[in-house]
Design a protein around this motif. Structure first.
Motif, PDB file in Angstrom:
ATOM      1  N   THR A 239       0.829  -1.203   0.000  1.00 55.24           N
ATOM      2  CA  THR A 239       0.000   0.000   0.000  1.00 55.24           C
ATOM      3  C   THR A 239       0.863   1.252   0.000  1.00 55.24           C
ATOM      4  O   THR A 239       0.585   2.207  -0.715  1.00 55.24           O
ATOM      5  N   MET A 240       1.929   1.239   0.801  1.00 56.79           N
ATOM      6  CA  MET A 240       2.809   2.396   0.902  1.00 56.79           C
ATOM      7  C   MET A 240       3.357   2.775  -0.471  1.00 56.79           C
ATOM      8  O   MET A 240       3.332   3.933  -0.861  1.00 56.79           O
ATOM      9  N   ALA A 241       3.856   1.787  -1.199  1.00 54.82           N
ATOM     10  CA  ALA A 241       4.512   2.062  -2.476  1.00 54.82           C
ATOM     11  C   ALA A 241       3.610   1.806  -3.675  1.00 54.82           C
ATOM     12  O   ALA A 241       4.031   2.017  -4.812  1.00 54.82           O
ATOM     13  N   ASP A 242       2.395   1.333  -3.417  1.00 54.80           N
ATOM     14  CA  ASP A 242       1.473   0.971  -4.492  1.00 54.80           C
ATOM     15  C   ASP A 242       2.127  -0.025  -5.454  1.00 54.80           C
ATOM     16  O   ASP A 242       2.057   0.112  -6.662  1.00 54.80           O
ATOM     17  N   ASP A 243       2.802  -1.029  -4.842  1.00 54.34           N
ATOM     18  CA  ASP A 243       3.530  -1.999  -5.644  1.00 54.34           C
ATOM     19  C   ASP A 243       3.580  -3.336  -4.904  1.00 54.34           C
ATOM     20  O   ASP A 243       4.134  -3.413  -3.806  1.00 54.34           O
ATOM     21  N   ASN A 244       3.008  -4.371  -5.492  1.00 55.34           N
ATOM     22  CA  ASN A 244       2.959  -5.685  -4.846  1.00 55.34           C
ATOM     23  C   ASN A 244       4.343  -6.310  -4.664  1.00 55.34           C
ATOM     24  O   ASN A 244       4.597  -6.975  -3.662  1.00 55.34           O
ATOM     25  N   GLU A 245       5.245  -6.131  -5.625  1.00 54.76           N
ATOM     26  CA  GLU A 245       6.600  -6.680  -5.503  1.00 54.76           C
ATOM     27  C   GLU A 245       7.328  -6.064  -4.317  1.00 54.76           C
ATOM     28  O   GLU A 245       8.016  -6.739  -3.557  1.00 54.76           O
ATOM     29  N   PHE A 246       7.171  -4.753  -4.133  1.00 56.92           N
ATOM     30  CA  PHE A 246       7.755  -4.062  -2.989  1.00 56.92           C
ATOM     31  C   PHE A 246       7.219  -4.673  -1.690  1.00 56.92           C
ATOM     32  O   PHE A 246       7.968  -4.951  -0.760  1.00 56.92           O
ATOM     33  N   GLY A 247       5.911  -4.892  -1.636  1.00 57.60           N
ATOM     34  CA  GLY A 247       5.296  -5.492  -0.457  1.00 57.60           C
ATOM     35  C   GLY A 247       5.798  -6.891  -0.189  1.00 57.60           C
ATOM     36  O   GLY A 247       6.090  -7.248   0.964  1.00 57.60           O
ATOM     37  N   LYS A 248       5.929  -7.689  -1.236  1.00 56.94           N
ATOM     38  CA  LYS A 248       6.420  -9.060  -1.076  1.00 56.94           C
ATOM     39  C   LYS A 248       7.842  -9.062  -0.526  1.00 56.94           C
ATOM     40  O   LYS A 248       8.164  -9.807   0.397  1.00 56.94           O
TER      41      LYS A 248
END
Length: 180
Positions: free
Chosen positions: A135-144
């Motif tokens: 959510t913070m970066a609006d990027d699923n790879e970042f979250g993973k």
């Protein structure tokens, strides 16, 4: 540097206290209560306005460091001023050498307006729940990647959108003295 740290008076573990070796590089005292925080934000904003208007040719980088950003946005009387200054930095004054480093736990659009958050050009996260970091970066790879980090690691999303795992060595007061 201009440092905002609502926990500054809580002891040597606070961000402001840990950055004491860099005091000579700070433009003002660490802002910790609401009045000091608003004054610091207005000070940074005024510098940016002067630079954009051509009244100040100085381009030495100034970094506004905000600890507990999301808490300040949720539970304080400085939220509007903070949002306005961060938006101004993200959209305009960064071109004149003013930058912001925002530290917090929940950069969801319910906490930080999306128009401001989406102007941030880079994100760094320590270990976090996948959904929170995504959510913070609006990027699923970042979250993973953030969810898989161990102690001493961080994940960084560059301004170009590339995601990298970083090693983050422990930094001591002696290390900060060398930087100062």
């Amino acid at each position: 540097f201009v440092i905002i740290d609502p926990h500054y008076n809580s002891g040597e573990e606070s961000l402001g206290a840990s950055l004491a070796p860099l005091r000579s590089l700070m433009l003002c005292d660490v802002a910790s209560d609401e009045r000091q925080i608003v004054d610091a934000l207005n000070y940074v904003n005024a510098i940016g306005e002067r630079r954009l208007a051509g009244q100040d040719k100085e381009r030495t980088p100034i970094v506004l460091v905000v600890d507990e950003t999301t808490a300040l946005l949720q539970r304080s009387n400085v939220a509007n001023t903070l949002t306005n200054v961060l938006g101004q930095i993200a959209q305009e004054t960064r071109k004149a050498g003013l930058y912001a480093l925002c530290i917090g736990q929940n950069f969801h659009s319910d906490v930080m307006p999306t128009t401001v958050r989406d102007c941030f050009v880079s994100f760094i996260s320590c270990r976090a729940r996948k959904r929170v970091a995504a959510t913070m970066a609006d990027d699923n790879e970042f979250g993973k990647m953030a969810a898989e980090l161990t102690v001493g690691q961080a994940v960084w999303m560059t301004p170009a959108g590339d995601v990298h795992r970083l090693s983050v060595p422990n930094c001591t007061a002696a290390d900060l003295d060398l930087v100062a």
